[in-house]
Motif scaffolding. Structure first.
Motif, PDB file in Angstrom:
ATOM      1  N   PHE A  73       1.783  -8.122  -7.297  1.00 57.99           N
ATOM      2  CA  PHE A  73       2.856  -7.888  -6.326  1.00 57.99           C
ATOM      3  C   PHE A  73       2.303  -7.243  -5.055  1.00 57.99           C
ATOM      4  CE2 PHE A  73       6.190  -5.256  -4.447  1.00 57.99           C
ATOM      5  CZ  PHE A  73       7.218  -6.183  -4.304  1.00 57.99           C
ATOM      6  N   VAL A  74       1.441  -6.242  -5.218  1.00 61.96           N
ATOM      7  CA  VAL A  74       0.836  -5.561  -4.063  1.00 61.96           C
ATOM      8  C   VAL A  74      -0.029  -6.534  -3.267  1.00 61.96           C
ATOM      9  CG1 VAL A  74      -0.742  -3.727  -3.341  1.00 61.96           C
ATOM     10  CG2 VAL A  74       0.919  -3.305  -5.158  1.00 61.96           C
ATOM     11  N   LEU A  75      -0.796  -7.372  -3.974  1.00 60.48           N
ATOM     12  CA  LEU A  75      -1.640  -8.351  -3.288  1.00 60.48           C
ATOM     13  C   LEU A  75      -0.805  -9.359  -2.501  1.00 60.48           C
ATOM     14  CD1 LEU A  75      -4.355  -9.093  -6.011  1.00 60.48           C
ATOM     15  CD2 LEU A  75      -4.717  -7.985  -3.803  1.00 60.48           C
ATOM     16  N   SER A  76       0.338  -9.746  -3.069  1.00 56.17           N
ATOM     17  CA  SER A  76       1.213 -10.700  -2.374  1.00 56.17           C
ATOM     18  C   SER A  76       1.736 -10.125  -1.072  1.00 56.17           C
ATOM     19  CB  SER A  76       2.382 -11.093  -3.291  1.00 56.17           C
ATOM     20  OG  SER A  76       1.914 -11.705  -4.469  1.00 56.17           O
ATOM     21  N   ILE A  77       2.029  -8.844  -1.066  1.00 56.90           N
ATOM     22  CA  ILE A  77       2.522  -8.191   0.155  1.00 56.90           C
ATOM     23  C   ILE A  77       1.395  -7.985   1.158  1.00 56.90           C
ATOM     24  CG2 ILE A  77       3.651  -6.137   1.090  1.00 56.90           C
ATOM     25  CD1 ILE A  77       5.457  -7.955  -0.638  1.00 56.90           C
ATOM     26  N   LEU A  78       0.227  -7.538   0.650  1.00 60.89           N
ATOM     27  CA  LEU A  78      -0.899  -7.249   1.546  1.00 60.89           C
ATOM     28  C   LEU A  78      -1.471  -8.509   2.188  1.00 60.89           C
ATOM     29  CD1 LEU A  78      -2.876  -4.511  -0.456  1.00 60.89           C
ATOM     30  CD2 LEU A  78      -1.395  -4.198   1.542  1.00 60.89           C
ATOM     31  N   SER A  79      -1.201  -9.672   1.596  1.00 60.56           N
ATOM     32  CA  SER A  79      -1.753 -10.913   2.142  1.00 60.56           C
ATOM     33  C   SER A  79      -1.214 -11.215   3.551  1.00 60.56           C
ATOM     34  CB  SER A  79      -1.438 -12.085   1.213  1.00 60.56           C
ATOM     35  OG  SER A  79      -0.033 -12.303   1.146  1.00 60.56           O
ATOM     36  N   TRP A  80      -0.128 -10.557   3.960  1.00 61.33           N
ATOM     37  CA  TRP A  80       0.446 -10.770   5.292  1.00 61.33           C
ATOM     38  C   TRP A  80      -0.264  -9.969   6.376  1.00 61.33           C
ATOM     39  CZ3 TRP A  80       4.055 -14.278   6.752  1.00 61.33           C
ATOM     40  CH2 TRP A  80       4.719 -14.964   5.724  1.00 61.33           C
ATOM     41  N   PHE A  81      -1.088  -9.022   5.958  1.00 60.46           N
ATOM     42  CA  PHE A  81      -1.736  -8.156   6.938  1.00 60.46           C
ATOM     43  C   PHE A  81      -3.183  -8.601   7.160  1.00 60.46           C
ATOM     44  CE2 PHE A  81       1.615  -5.727   4.896  1.00 60.46           C
ATOM     45  CZ  PHE A  81       2.301  -5.203   5.975  1.00 60.46           C
ATOM     46  N   GLU A  82      -3.630  -8.504   8.400  1.00 60.58           N
ATOM     47  CA  GLU A  82      -4.972  -8.948   8.785  1.00 60.58           C
ATOM     48  C   GLU A  82      -5.942  -7.789   8.991  1.00 60.58           C
ATOM     49  OE1 GLU A  82      -5.822 -11.999   8.795  1.00 60.58           O
ATOM     50  OE2 GLU A  82      -3.817 -12.853   8.492  1.00 60.58           O
ATOM     51  N   ASN A  83      -5.503  -6.575   8.719  1.00 62.81           N
ATOM     52  CA  ASN A  83      -6.340  -5.397   8.915  1.00 62.81           C
ATOM     53  C   ASN A  83      -7.567  -5.444   7.982  1.00 62.81           C
ATOM     54  OD1 ASN A  83      -7.189  -2.489   8.299  1.00 62.81           O
ATOM     55  ND2 ASN A  83      -5.882  -2.241  10.095  1.00 62.81           N
ATOM     56  N   ASP A  84      -8.749  -5.091   8.535  1.00 62.35           N
ATOM     57  CA  ASP A  84      -9.981  -5.151   7.745  1.00 62.35           C
ATOM     58  C   ASP A  84      -9.951  -4.188   6.557  1.00 62.35           C
ATOM     59  OD1 ASP A  84     -11.016  -7.092   9.372  1.00 62.35           O
ATOM     60  OD2 ASP A  84     -12.100  -5.687  10.676  1.00 62.35           O
ATOM     61  N   ARG A  85      -9.407  -2.996   6.783  1.00 64.81           N
ATOM     62  CA  ARG A  85      -9.319  -2.024   5.691  1.00 64.81           C
ATOM     63  C   ARG A  85      -8.409  -2.526   4.580  1.00 64.81           C
ATOM     64  NH1 ARG A  85      -8.876   3.970   8.593  1.00 64.81           N
ATOM     65  NH2 ARG A  85     -10.958   3.928   9.588  1.00 64.81           N
ATOM     66  N   LEU A  86      -7.321  -3.151   4.979  1.00 64.05           N
ATOM     67  CA  LEU A  86      -6.402  -3.687   3.977  1.00 64.05           C
ATOM     68  C   LEU A  86      -7.028  -4.854   3.228  1.00 64.05           C
ATOM     69  CD1 LEU A  86      -2.969  -3.534   5.868  1.00 64.05           C
ATOM     70  CD2 LEU A  86      -3.831  -2.023   4.067  1.00 64.05           C
ATOM     71  N   LYS A  87      -7.860  -5.634   3.903  1.00 61.33           N
ATOM     72  CA  LYS A  87      -8.564  -6.723   3.220  1.00 61.33           C
ATOM     73  C   LYS A  87      -9.536  -6.166   2.177  1.00 61.33           C
ATOM     74  CE  LYS A  87      -8.367 -10.330   6.768  1.00 61.33           C
ATOM     75  NZ  LYS A  87      -9.142 -11.211   7.674  1.00 61.33           N
ATOM     76  N   SER A  88     -10.193  -5.072   2.554  1.00 62.33           N
ATOM     77  CA  SER A  88     -11.083  -4.408   1.597  1.00 62.33           C
ATOM     78  C   SER A  88     -10.294  -3.881   0.402  1.00 62.33           C
ATOM     79  CB  SER A  88     -11.835  -3.270   2.280  1.00 62.33           C
ATOM     80  OG  SER A  88     -12.640  -2.571   1.368  1.00 62.33           O
TER      81      SER A  88
END
Length: 284
Positions: free
Chosen positions: A131-146
């Motif tokens: 669920f968290v990954l599905s939400i974070l997939s909308w953000f392009e921030n490098d830290r969030l990708k990490s």
């Protein structure tokens, strides 16, 4: 750009739906793997428990005979025949086998507990990560990708932990059927045969003689007869002692092998095998 958004939207919807299904799938069992794992843990713990009970019975019997002495005292005069230290090797081996069995049973119990916990907790934990990954997939921030990669690693490790014990139990069952079960059964039968004369020695008793006068008159022959009977029973037991110790030692080696292969080596191999597959498929 529109295509990318559609893909992200579809991916997010699918991810959330799967996460919801997993969250309510706590305790879900797979037909073959989990059934095999349940049967393996149940049979392995039961067999080890029965072997431990048999070992303790043997140890108790040896202790009774070893610590006792045979009193031959007609009319208050006689001799005392102690079994003494003749049964020390058997006593030592049963103690060592008992320790090995306790270690194996404890380890199997811990594995079974870890397996049951993984069955119950793995789906909801993975669902939260998904669920968290599905939400974070909308953000392009490098830290969030990490952060996404870190969460994915943890999710995959939990999935590996969920499946490594069932997979190793399939291998364990095959090893049991083709190697350990037959050898343990044959050795246990040989051990039972070797202890047949031991049981006679344990149950050896002296009948009472009626009448003091008759006892005094026949004391010499009485003592000789009972001493010979006791000596014969002891000789037969001691003659089988080498075979008994050998079988106890063989059982000890077999259960040490079970502990090393089935409780330590195979689960670790399964874990690293699954980890290698995940690394190959996802490159993380």
């Amino acid at each position: 750009m529109k295509t990318t958004k559609k893909q992200k939207t579809l991916r997010t919807i699918v991810g959330i739906l799967v996460a919801i299904l997993l969250f309510f799938s706590s305790g879900l069992r797979l037909p073959f793997l989990d059934a095999t794992a349940d049967a393996y843990f149940r049979e392995a713990i039961t067999k080890s428990g029965l072997a431990y009970a048999t070992c303790r019975i043997i140890n108790a019997s040896v202790s009774i005979v070893k610590d006792s002495s045979l009193q031959l005292e007609p009319a208050g005069v006689g001799i005392s025949l102690a079994v003494g230290q003749a049964l020390d090797p058997i006593d030592d081996m049963t103690e060592r086998l008992s320790d090995v069995l306790v270690t194996a049973i404890t380890s199997l119990g811990v594995q079974k507990l870890a397996y049951e916990i993984s069955v119950s907790l793995a789906p909801p934990i993975v669902s939260i990560f998904l669920f968290v990954l599905s939400i974070l997939s909308w953000f392009e921030n490098d830290r969030l990708k990490s952060l996404q990669k870190t969460i994915m690693r943890f999710a995959l490790l939990i999935i590996i932990a969920r499946f490594c014990l069932p997979i190793s139990s399939v291998a364990n069952e095959s090893i049991d059927k083709n190697f350990f079960n037959q050898q343990i059964s044959d050795t246990s039968k040989e051990l039972a045969v070797g202890f047949a004369e031991f049981d006679k020695l344990r149950d050896f008793s002296i009948p009472e003689i009626d009448g003091i006068l008759g006892t005094i008159n026949n004391s010499a022959s009485f003592l000789k007869q009972k001493t010979i009977e006791f000596n014969n029973a002891l000789v037969l037991t001691v003659s089988n002692m080498g075979e008994i110790v050998e079988n106890l030692l063989k059982l000890t080696f077999l259960y040490v092998g079970i502990f090393l292969i089935q409780v330590i080596i195979l689960p670790l191999l399964s874990f690293f095998f699954l980890l290698k597959i995940i690394n190959t498929l996802f490159g993380i």
